[in-house]
Design a protein around this motif. Structure first.
Motif, PDB file in Angstrom:
ATOM      1  N   HIS A  17       0.795  -1.230   0.000  1.00 22.90           N
ATOM      2  CA  HIS A  17       0.000   0.000   0.000  1.00 22.90           C
ATOM      3  C   HIS A  17       0.827   1.279   0.000  1.00 22.90           C
ATOM      4  CE1 HIS A  17      -3.732  -2.160   0.560  1.00 22.90           C
ATOM      5  NE2 HIS A  17      -3.143  -2.869   1.502  1.00 22.90           N
ATOM      6  N   LYS A  18       2.093   1.192   0.402  1.00 24.44           N
ATOM      7  CA  LYS A  18       2.857   2.426   0.594  1.00 24.44           C
ATOM      8  C   LYS A  18       4.066   2.550  -0.321  1.00 24.44           C
ATOM      9  CE  LYS A  18       1.377   2.974   5.304  1.00 24.44           C
ATOM     10  NZ  LYS A  18       1.729   3.384   6.629  1.00 24.44           N
ATOM     11  N   ALA A  19       4.062   1.900  -1.438  1.00 27.62           N
ATOM     12  CA  ALA A  19       5.214   1.953  -2.341  1.00 27.62           C
ATOM     13  C   ALA A  19       5.299   3.294  -3.067  1.00 27.62           C
ATOM     14  CB  ALA A  19       5.136   0.833  -3.361  1.00 27.62           C
ATOM     15  N   GLU A  20       6.525   3.701  -3.353  1.00 23.16           N
ATOM     16  CA  GLU A  20       6.730   4.884  -4.170  1.00 23.16           C
ATOM     17  C   GLU A  20       6.595   4.543  -5.656  1.00 23.16           C
ATOM     18  OE1 GLU A  20       8.101   5.647  -0.347  1.00 23.16           O
ATOM     19  OE2 GLU A  20       9.048   4.200  -1.634  1.00 23.16           O
ATOM     20  N   ALA A  21       6.924   3.290  -6.005  1.00 22.70           N
ATOM     21  CA  ALA A  21       6.830   2.879  -7.409  1.00 22.70           C
ATOM     22  C   ALA A  21       6.689   1.369  -7.493  1.00 22.70           C
ATOM     23  CB  ALA A  21       8.055   3.329  -8.184  1.00 22.70           C
ATOM     24  N   ALA A  22       5.921   0.931  -8.457  1.00 24.08           N
ATOM     25  CA  ALA A  22       5.791  -0.486  -8.791  1.00 24.08           C
ATOM     26  C   ALA A  22       5.949  -0.581 -10.306  1.00 24.08           C
ATOM     27  CB  ALA A  22       4.443  -1.032  -8.357  1.00 24.08           C
ATOM     28  N   THR A  23       6.956  -1.280 -10.751  1.00 25.00           N
ATOM     29  CA  THR A  23       7.224  -1.375 -12.186  1.00 25.00           C
ATOM     30  C   THR A  23       7.293  -2.827 -12.613  1.00 25.00           C
ATOM     31  OG1 THR A  23       9.599  -1.274 -11.807  1.00 25.00           O
ATOM     32  CG2 THR A  23       8.493   0.792 -12.266  1.00 25.00           C
TER      33      THR A  23
END
Length: 84
Positions: A17-23
């Motif tokens: 829920h708290k990621a800065e980025a998901a690639t």
């Protein structure tokens, strides 16, 4: 938290829920989802932190061995043995 995966579902699951980025890799390029679109994307990161700069480096513990809960040498006991 930043995640990279070959599949979207894995990247998003690892990000939480708290990621800065998901690639994830799709169609020959790294892509992301609109909730992460305001972040500096992978191309800019790759240019400023080229992987070649780390090639050949050896990983080392960042803390003294006694600071870790688990002994990494014991993990070999639980890994499947090749050829058995």
């Amino acid at each position: 938290m930043v995640t990279f995966s070959l599949k979207a579902r894995a990247s998003l699951t690892m990000a939480g829920h708290k990621a800065e980025a998901a690639t994830w890799f799709d169609g020959g390029a790294w892509v992301t989802s609109s909730p992460y679109s305001t972040q500096t994307f992978i191309e800019e990161q790759a240019k400023s932190h080229p992987p070649k700069a780390d090639f050949g480096k050896t990983w080392a513990l960042s803390l003294p061995e006694k600071a870790y809960w688990y002994d990494e040498r014991l993990s070999a006991l639980f890994l499947p043995q090749v050829g058995s």
